[in-house]
Design an enzyme around this catalytic site. Structure first.
Site, PDB file in Angstrom:
ATOM      1  N   CYS A   2     107.521  85.685  -3.273  1.00  0.00           N
ATOM      2  CA  CYS A   2     106.643  86.366  -2.331  1.00  0.00           C
ATOM      3  C   CYS A   2     106.813  87.878  -2.461  1.00  0.00           C
ATOM      4  O   CYS A   2     107.915  88.389  -2.551  1.00  0.00           O
ATOM      5  CB  CYS A   2     106.867  85.986  -0.881  1.00  0.00           C
ATOM      6  SG  CYS A   2     106.613  84.246  -0.558  1.00  0.00           S
ATOM      7  N   ARG A  27     105.984  88.190  -8.268  1.00  0.00           N
ATOM      8  CA  ARG A  27     106.910  87.555  -7.350  1.00  0.00           C
ATOM      9  C   ARG A  27     106.389  86.215  -6.808  1.00  0.00           C
ATOM     10  O   ARG A  27     107.107  85.491  -6.116  1.00  0.00           O
ATOM     11  CB  ARG A  27     107.193  88.479  -6.165  1.00  0.00           C
ATOM     12  CG  ARG A  27     107.789  89.800  -6.566  1.00  0.00           C
ATOM     13  CD  ARG A  27     108.050  90.656  -5.365  1.00  0.00           C
ATOM     14  NE  ARG A  27     109.050  90.057  -4.514  1.00  0.00           N
ATOM     15  CZ  ARG A  27     110.354  90.238  -4.639  1.00  0.00           C
ATOM     16  NH1 ARG A  27     110.810  91.032  -5.588  1.00  0.00           N
ATOM     17  NH2 ARG A  27     111.192  89.663  -3.827  1.00  0.00           N
ATOM     18  N   TRP A  73     104.743  82.763  -2.984  1.00  0.00           N
ATOM     19  CA  TRP A  73     105.306  81.651  -3.763  1.00  0.00           C
ATOM     20  C   TRP A  73     105.664  80.597  -2.713  1.00  0.00           C
ATOM     21  O   TRP A  73     106.557  80.810  -1.898  1.00  0.00           O
ATOM     22  CB  TRP A  73     106.545  82.117  -4.527  1.00  0.00           C
ATOM     23  CG  TRP A  73     107.075  81.083  -5.477  1.00  0.00           C
ATOM     24  CD1 TRP A  73     106.639  80.835  -6.746  1.00  0.00           C
ATOM     25  CD2 TRP A  73     108.146  80.160  -5.235  1.00  0.00           C
ATOM     26  NE1 TRP A  73     107.361  79.814  -7.300  1.00  0.00           N
ATOM     27  CE2 TRP A  73     108.290  79.373  -6.404  1.00  0.00           C
ATOM     28  CE3 TRP A  73     108.984  79.908  -4.156  1.00  0.00           C
ATOM     29  CZ2 TRP A  73     109.245  78.378  -6.527  1.00  0.00           C
ATOM     30  CZ3 TRP A  73     109.942  78.893  -4.269  1.00  0.00           C
ATOM     31  CH2 TRP A  73     110.062  78.147  -5.448  1.00  0.00           C
ATOM     32  N   ASN A  99     108.811  86.977   3.402  1.00  0.00           N
ATOM     33  CA  ASN A  99     109.390  86.515   2.142  1.00  0.00           C
ATOM     34  C   ASN A  99     110.719  85.877   2.493  1.00  0.00           C
ATOM     35  O   ASN A  99     111.547  86.524   3.129  1.00  0.00           O
ATOM     36  CB  ASN A  99     109.593  87.719   1.218  1.00  0.00           C
ATOM     37  CG  ASN A  99     110.444  87.397   0.003  1.00  0.00           C
ATOM     38  OD1 ASN A  99     110.479  86.264  -0.449  1.00  0.00           O
ATOM     39  ND2 ASN A  99     111.128  88.391  -0.524  1.00  0.00           N
ATOM     40  N   GLY A 100     110.940  84.626   2.116  1.00  0.00           N
ATOM     41  CA  GLY A 100     112.207  83.966   2.425  1.00  0.00           C
ATOM     42  C   GLY A 100     111.965  82.648   3.125  1.00  0.00           C
ATOM     43  O   GLY A 100     110.897  82.048   2.988  1.00  0.00           O
ATOM     44  N   GLU A 482     118.471  79.892 -24.793  1.00  0.00           N
ATOM     45  CA  GLU A 482     117.460  80.856 -24.352  1.00  0.00           C
ATOM     46  C   GLU A 482     116.108  80.580 -25.031  1.00  0.00           C
ATOM     47  O   GLU A 482     115.059  80.651 -24.394  1.00  0.00           O
ATOM     48  CB  GLU A 482     117.954  82.285 -24.659  1.00  0.00           C
ATOM     49  CG  GLU A 482     116.981  83.402 -24.351  1.00  0.00           C
ATOM     50  CD  GLU A 482     116.609  83.520 -22.860  1.00  0.00           C
ATOM     51  OE1 GLU A 482     117.210  82.844 -22.021  1.00  0.00           O
ATOM     52  OE2 GLU A 482     115.689  84.302 -22.571  1.00  0.00           O
ATOM     53  N   LYS A 486     112.723  79.806 -22.906  1.00  0.00           N
ATOM     54  CA  LYS A 486     111.490  80.598 -23.046  1.00  0.00           C
ATOM     55  C   LYS A 486     110.303  79.691 -23.360  1.00  0.00           C
ATOM     56  O   LYS A 486     109.216  79.853 -22.819  1.00  0.00           O
ATOM     57  CB  LYS A 486     111.613  81.658 -24.157  1.00  0.00           C
ATOM     58  CG  LYS A 486     112.474  82.842 -23.834  1.00  0.00           C
ATOM     59  CD  LYS A 486     111.822  83.865 -22.950  1.00  0.00           C
ATOM     60  CE  LYS A 486     112.277  83.885 -21.530  1.00  0.00           C
ATOM     61  NZ  LYS A 486     113.572  84.112 -21.102  1.00  0.00           N
ATOM     62  N   GLU A 489     109.269  77.540 -20.219  1.00  0.00           N
ATOM     63  CA  GLU A 489     108.616  78.223 -19.101  1.00  0.00           C
ATOM     64  C   GLU A 489     107.282  78.839 -19.506  1.00  0.00           C
ATOM     65  O   GLU A 489     106.391  78.969 -18.676  1.00  0.00           O
ATOM     66  CB  GLU A 489     109.535  79.256 -18.456  1.00  0.00           C
ATOM     67  CG  GLU A 489     109.891  80.438 -19.320  1.00  0.00           C
ATOM     68  CD  GLU A 489     110.827  81.428 -18.614  1.00  0.00           C
ATOM     69  OE1 GLU A 489     110.787  81.557 -17.396  1.00  0.00           O
ATOM     70  OE2 GLU A 489     111.611  82.076 -19.335  1.00  0.00           O
ATOM     71  N   HIS A 505     126.453  63.660 -31.187  1.00  0.00           N
ATOM     72  CA  HIS A 505     126.901  62.961 -29.978  1.00  0.00           C
ATOM     73  C   HIS A 505     125.728  62.521 -29.112  1.00  0.00           C
ATOM     74  O   HIS A 505     125.897  62.259 -27.926  1.00  0.00           O
ATOM     75  CB  HIS A 505     127.871  63.850 -29.196  1.00  0.00           C
ATOM     76  CG  HIS A 505     129.082  64.226 -29.992  1.00  0.00           C
ATOM     77  ND1 HIS A 505     130.097  63.335 -30.247  1.00  0.00           N
ATOM     78  CD2 HIS A 505     129.400  65.375 -30.639  1.00  0.00           C
ATOM     79  CE1 HIS A 505     131.010  63.930 -31.006  1.00  0.00           C
ATOM     80  NE2 HIS A 505     130.603  65.163 -31.261  1.00  0.00           N
ATOM     81  N   LYS A 605     109.151  85.684 -10.359  1.00  0.00           N
ATOM     82  CA  LYS A 605     110.116  86.524 -11.052  1.00  0.00           C
ATOM     83  C   LYS A 605     111.451  86.592 -10.328  1.00  0.00           C
ATOM     84  O   LYS A 605     112.505  86.538 -10.927  1.00  0.00           O
ATOM     85  CB  LYS A 605     109.525  87.936 -11.168  1.00  0.00           C
ATOM     86  CG  LYS A 605     110.432  88.934 -11.858  1.00  0.00           C
ATOM     87  CD  LYS A 605     110.226  88.895 -13.326  1.00  0.00           C
ATOM     88  CE  LYS A 605     111.162  89.774 -14.093  1.00  0.00           C
ATOM     89  NZ  LYS A 605     111.508  89.165 -15.380  1.00  0.00           N
TER      90      LYS A 605
HETATM   91  C1  F6R Z   1     113.731  83.203 -17.365  1.00  0.00           C
HETATM   92  C2  F6R Z   1     114.021  84.019 -16.203  1.00  0.00           C
HETATM   93  C3  F6R Z   1     114.929  83.476 -15.156  1.00  0.00           C
HETATM   94  C4  F6R Z   1     115.858  84.575 -14.624  1.00  0.00           C
HETATM   95  C5  F6R Z   1     116.698  84.047 -13.458  1.00  0.00           C
HETATM   96  C6  F6R Z   1     117.662  85.081 -12.933  1.00  0.00           C
HETATM   97  O1  F6R Z   1     112.888  83.873 -18.253  1.00  0.00           O
HETATM   98  O2  F6R Z   1     113.530  85.106 -16.062  1.00  0.00           O
HETATM   99  O3  F6R Z   1     115.668  82.394 -15.628  1.00  0.00           O
HETATM  100  O4  F6R Z   1     116.681  85.020 -15.661  1.00  0.00           O
HETATM  101  O5  F6R Z   1     115.834  83.652 -12.422  1.00  0.00           O
HETATM  102  O6  F6R Z   1     117.015  86.208 -12.472  1.00  0.00           O
HETATM  103  P1  F6R Z   1     117.767  87.563 -12.216  1.00  0.00           P
HETATM  104  O7  F6R Z   1     118.252  88.076 -13.520  1.00  0.00           O
HETATM  105  O8  F6R Z   1     116.764  88.471 -11.577  1.00  0.00           O
HETATM  106  O9  F6R Z   1     118.916  87.245 -11.292  1.00  0.00           O
END
Ligand code: F6R
Length: 610
Positions: A2, A27, A73, A99-100, A482, A486, A489, A505, A605
């Protein structure tokens, strides 16, 4: 999760509100809405879906000079028009955005319904609108006092903004465990979840602490605690510029941010070696304290967790201190073995991730010292840590993290080198040698980015695949994780990262004819790492996999269908380079499959709920 924005000043409020929401849409993008402070009744419009839906729905908007806006969100209540914020009291005169999560909302709702309030939505937020409405009446129309009293009744995490039609120029906000900053303009003031929302109008910001209530008008700002004691605004200067929060000609923020990585890494390294020694004054720990450390615990989520996994290899090798890397969301439920001789490193791009925040608070209860590695100035995690090393990636707007990861890895490497220096596990020439190799990373990243074209074409061959596997060993293992994250998502493809040694395994059963396997080939012969990965490549190829190898120049890779070359580097630094082709791979795959690159479905985000 949010995004929240408030504006009061001479402009027609709809402009800064919509622009602010556009910058905060990362967000959350389940719905968007605004309330404008017209006297008599508020003007409210809200729509499910992206901000563009709200913009299309806004017909002629009253030219008024204050208001609040929200991009959601969804947590409580599905992403519908009705559940979109702002939420109103029954008179339609008081609006709230949030937000929350309000944890005790059902109790509040039951109580308010008994007093005749009629609820319109399924959200937790609406209970605050009704509660505030009653409290405002009880306190002679004073919205600030009403907010203070309301907050005393709330449990959970929240940033709240409220406006009332009787005083349309005045906006009241509060925060607990969720972000809120004030922007100080010239005859106008702002509030938002993130400075990006108002960066175009002012570089002067005020940070807010826990349970602080802030009231703004076009020409004033006042902050109090919940007892009404006045607090001095803590002003700071925003260093990011407005352009950094724009796409700058790129089709997506993510691509722009991938291409910003050489600079981001260079900026994070800038000025970190002075007179042959690593300079990390912000660490706030004396050499004696660093020498007495017995353990490091890294706390992080998602991509930042992968940075922590890389850090483990480097810090243990260079500084000879045991490093545990923990998913913040799990750590807080444990009875961890940490004490005053433990250094906790909390890694977070946003500095607002609730799981990381809660985990660091948990660690502090056991006496641990906390060092934040963070990209966002004055955010909650650095504020609650004993010290902070800021990464200098600049604003990361795309939901999928790219440049933040590389700078997090580099920052933790600097911590590892500094510890090694102080504890005497590396001598100064060894430290300088590694540091000088790090200084070459930006130009090596440039080289990778100049040669991504063939990779783009290659990606198109795999767009119909439903599973992609990633293999790595040593620091290549977090890179594999990673790469898989990527791809999941961004392109919504099932992807898994495995340690090469684990293949036999179980995971090898997943391989069938044509399964793409991306293998990160180690840069070293130490422990036979390179040979072991070459054997893994043979094993999966023998079972029908199509292998794409990520490897340094000069290494032969029999059995690979495609080889993506990256410049040579010491093995420990390889993740900074090897991650980039995987980012591009996921980006291209997402574009080819037509997914929303900057705002993938169901994500946000900044994850400010647990
Ligand atoms: C993946 C991604 C998330 C963040 C995670 C932590 O691309 O962006 O997995 O890395 O939500 O976020 P921060 O770094 O803001 O604590």
């Amino acid at each position: 999760m949010c995004g929240i924005v408030g504006y009061t000043g001479p402009q027609s409020a709809v402009t800064p509100l919509i622009e602010g929401l556009r910058r905060l849409e990362y967000r959350g993008y389940d719905s968007a809405g605004i309330a404008l402070g017209t006297s008599d009744k508020l003007f409210v419009e809200k729509k499910a879906g992206k901000l563009s839906n709200l913009e299309s729905a806004l017909g002629s908007v009253p030219a008024v000079h204050s208001g609040i806006g929200h991009t959601r969100w969804a947590t409580h209540g599905g992403p519908t028009d009705r559940n979109a914020h702002p939420h109103l009291d029954n008179e339609g005169k008081l609006a709230v955005i949030h937000n929350g999560i309000i944890e005790n909302y059902s109790e509040l709702k039951a109580e308010l319904e008994k007093h005749g309030h009629k609820f319109q939505s399924e959200t937790d937020t609406e209970s605050v609108a009704h509660l505030l409405s009653d409290l405002r009446k009880e306190h002679n129309g004073n919205l600030t006092i009403a907010m203070r009293e309301a907050v005393k009744r709330l449990r959970g995490s929240f940033t709240l903004l409220a406006v009332h039609a009787d005083q349309p120029d005045l906006i009241v906000g509060v925060r607990r465990n969720s972000p809120l900053v004030v922007g100080l303009g010239d005859g106008e003031n702002f509030m938002a979840s993130d400075v990006a929302a108002f960066i175009e109008y002012t570089k002067r910001a005020v940070e807010l602490g826990q349970d602080e209530v802030v009231t703004i008008t076009p020409t004033s700002i006042s902050i109090t605690d919940l007892e009404g004691n006045a607090l001095k605004p803590r002003e700071y200067q925003i260093t990011w510029d407005a352009e950094a929060a724009q796409k700058g000609g790129y089709p997506h923020f993510m691509l722009k941010e991938i291409f910003e990585q050489p600079k981001a890494v260079a900026d994070t390294l800038l000025g970190r070696m002075i007179d042959g020694r690593i300079s990390l004054d912000e660490l706030n720990l004396s050499d004696a304290e660093l020498k007495s450390l017995q353990k490091i615990v890294v706390l992080a989520c998602g991509t930042a967790y992968h940075a922590g996994l890389v850090a483990k290899y480097a810090i243990e090798k260079w500084a000879h201190i045991p490093v545990e890397v923990e998913l913040a969301s799990e750590f807080r439920y444990r009875d961890p073995i940490v004490d005053k001789n433990t250094l906790v490193i909390a890694i977070s791009q946003s500095g607002e991730t609730m799981d990381t925040l809660m985990a660091l608070r948990h660690a502090k209860e056991f006496g641990a010292r906390v060092l934040a590695v963070c990209n966002t100035n004055s955010s909650t995690i650095p504020r609650e840590s004993d010290a902070v090393i800021y990464t200098h990636a600049g604003p990361e707007i795309a939901v999928a993290s790219t440049k933040a990861l590389l700078t997090q890895i580099v920052a933790t490497f600097l911590i590892g080198l500094h510890l090694a220096e102080v504890r005497g596990s590396l001598n100064s020439s060894q430290v300088s040698e590694i540091y000088n190799e790090m200084l070459e990373l930006p130009s090596k990243l440039e080289q990778i980015l100049e040669t991504v074209e063939p990779l783009r074409e290659l990606t198109r061959k795999f767009t119909e695949k439903n599973t992609v596997l990633f293999l790595g060993r040593h620091v290549g293992f977090p890179v594999a994780l990673e790469g898989a994250l990527k791809l999941k998502e961004l392109a919504y493809i099932h992807a898994e990262g495995f340690a090469g040694g684990e293949l036999k395994h179980g995971p090898i059963a997943l391989i069938e004819e044509g399964t793409p396997v991306i293998a990160i080939v180690p840069n070293t012969h130490e422990h036979g790492l390179d040979e072991k990965m070459l054997s893994n490549i043979q094993e999966v190829r023998a079972r029908g996999a199509k292998v794409i190898a990520i490897a340094s120049e000069g290494i032969e890779i029999p059995g690979a269908a495609h080889i993506i070359r990256i410049p040579n580097s010491p093995q420990m630094l390889q993740p900074v380079l090897a991650t980039v082709p995987l980012q591009v791979f996921a980006y291209e795959m997402a574009c080819a499959r037509g997914t929303d690159v900057d705002q993938p479905r169901n994500l946000a985000k900044s994850v400010t709920v647990e």
